[in-house]
Design an enzyme around this catalytic site. Structure first.
Site, mmCIF file in Angstrom:
data_model
loop_
_atom_site.group_PDB
_atom_site.id
_atom_site.type_symbol
_atom_site.label_atom_id
_atom_site.label_comp_id
_atom_site.label_asym_id
_atom_site.label_seq_id
_atom_site.Cartn_x
_atom_site.Cartn_y
_atom_site.Cartn_z
ATOM 1 N N ARG A 115 0.815 -1.215 0.000
ATOM 2 C CA ARG A 115 0.000 0.000 0.000
ATOM 3 C C ARG A 115 0.850 1.266 0.000
ATOM 4 O O ARG A 115 0.530 2.264 0.642
ATOM 5 C CB ARG A 115 -0.968 0.010 1.185
ATOM 6 C CG ARG A 115 -1.919 -1.170 1.219
ATOM 7 C CD ARG A 115 -2.796 -1.235 -0.042
ATOM 8 N NE ARG A 115 -3.479 -2.522 -0.105
ATOM 9 C CZ ARG A 115 -3.007 -3.588 -0.782
ATOM 10 N NH1 ARG A 115 -1.894 -3.500 -1.481
ATOM 11 N NH2 ARG A 115 -3.664 -4.713 -0.794
ATOM 12 N N SER A 142 -11.267 0.381 2.690
ATOM 13 C CA SER A 142 -10.542 -0.015 3.895
ATOM 14 C C SER A 142 -9.879 1.205 4.528
ATOM 15 O O SER A 142 -9.039 1.850 3.896
ATOM 16 C CB SER A 142 -9.486 -1.068 3.557
ATOM 17 O OG SER A 142 -10.093 -2.248 3.084
ATOM 18 N N GLU A 185 -5.189 4.036 5.686
ATOM 19 C CA GLU A 185 -4.984 3.857 4.248
ATOM 20 C C GLU A 185 -5.366 5.083 3.413
ATOM 21 O O GLU A 185 -4.669 5.389 2.448
ATOM 22 C CB GLU A 185 -5.758 2.631 3.752
ATOM 23 C CG GLU A 185 -5.490 2.291 2.295
ATOM 24 C CD GLU A 185 -5.957 0.906 1.921
ATOM 25 O OE1 GLU A 185 -6.367 0.729 0.760
ATOM 26 O OE2 GLU A 185 -5.917 -0.010 2.765
#
Length: 366
Positions: free
Chosen positions: A177, A254, A358
């Site tokens: 990520r 998320s 995130e």
């Protein structure tokens, strides 16, 4: 290149626009102005002008992975609307087909087109909202695929150097990520070139839930179109696709990433959870390439007492997925962040694991 907005007729400029209408969370105050650019020349002109005048600039894609302050953004918001998908006729050294895509192309539309062309490598990333230009930033991933696995190059405008630059796969520094682009305003992504496999079946399936849904073993293949259909359905069940009729989709996807722990931290976590596990139950963990272990953030959140559907007035957890924080209607960004902090503190207090966020934060911080 050095042209003002007034000389580019196709650029659309709107003043004092509520950014909540441009994000999937439906949160965010007004922007001083929003500019939509439909060509690369227009994108560069907008960026050049804001840099010349030292005006704040926010490049906003589909608004699906961003948390914007209630005060909004006192500057120019650039919406990249460039379009184009070019499947190149030659292949690279390992036999993969090169596909160059403009930054403003909708991501899921691109994935759908690749599946229809029998090009494999992004099929497990079906149903993800947003634009192509955003996916390299956080190395978007789902169901066993990370987009960085198939990105060959990224073209971007370097605001420091004042020129277009091209990053190779290695120069993008893809990690879980993350990439060289995440958290930096230096680069404005213009286009991405993918290296995909010419195949009617998927790449090896590395995610147990998806493999089970497809009735195959992990590591096996399945027809591309079937994989796409099943992934979209799995995401729909978790409210991870945009659908106006489902209030659980008013989220940024998320909100927390899955923590990746070294052997010592994992051992300490196991000691904390061992006594809470019932017979035949185990903590969901996944090995990663460097010897560390990924732990399910959703599992930790629920074990810390935040079940799916937990509410705090106008915000809450999705009824379908413990990683998604949702705006239940009329909420503020500060309400959402207060709940996110409560979850983060709760997980750390219970398990000693610090969750990382995130989404991209604009004008606010955790």
């Amino acid at each position: 290149m050095a042209r003002s907005l007034s000389t580019i007729a196709l650029v659309r400029v709107v003043e004092n626009v509520p950014l909540a209408s441009m994000t999937t969370l439906k949160l965010g105050g007004p922007a001083r102005r929003v500019v939509e650019a439909e060509t690369e020349t227009e994108v560069l002109a907008v960026v050049w002008e804001t840099d010349r005048t030292r005006e704040k600039l926010l490049v906003l894609g589909g608004g699906s992975n961003v948390v914007i302050s209630d005060e909004g953004f006192d500057g120019t918001v650039l919406r990249v609307a460039t379009r184009g998908v070019e499947v190149q006729h030659h292949v690279n050294r390992d036999g993969r087909v090169l596909v160059t895509v403009q930054a403003g192309e909708p991501w899921d539309g691109f994935v759908s087109e690749m599946v229809s062309r029998d090009l494999a490598g992004v099929e497990c990333l079906s149903g993800i909202p947003g634009l192509v230009g955003a996916v390299p930033m956080q190395n978007v991933g789902a169901y066993g695929q990370d987009v960085g696995e198939t990105i060959a190059t990224v073209r971007a405008w370097d605001r420091d150097l004042g020129r277009v630059v091209t990053f190779s796969h290695d120069e993008c520094r893809f990690a879980y990520r993350s990439s060289i682009f995440r958290g930096s305003s230096r680069y404005v992504i213009l286009g991405v070139t993918f290296a995909l496999h010419s195949s009617r079946v998927s790449t090896p399936l590395g995610y147990a839930e998806l493999a089970r849904a497809l009735s195959v073993r992990e590591g096996e293949h399945a027809p591309l179109s079937r994989v796409r259909d099943v992934v979209v359905e799995l995401r729909r069940k978790k409210a991870m696709v945009a659908y106006s009729g489902d209030p659980d989709t008013a989220s940024a996807g998320s909100f927390f990433t899955n923590p990746i722990l070294d052997a010592h931290a994992l051992s300490a976590l196991r000691l904390r959870v061992e006594s809470t596990l019932s017979t035949n139950e185990s903590m969901p963990v996944f090995p990663v390439a460097d010897g560390r272990t990924k732990v399910s953030a959703a599992w930790l959140i629920e074990r810390a007492g935040f079940k799916k559907g937990t509410r705090r007035d106008r915000v809450g957890l999705s009824n379908k997925h413990a990683l998604a924080l949702t705006n239940r209607g009329g909420a503020t960004t500060q309400e959402l962040l207060a709940f996110a902090r409560e979850i983060k503190i709760g997980v750390f207090t219970r398990f000693g694991v610090l969750l990382e966020t995130e989404p991209v934060f604009v004008g606010v911080a955790m």
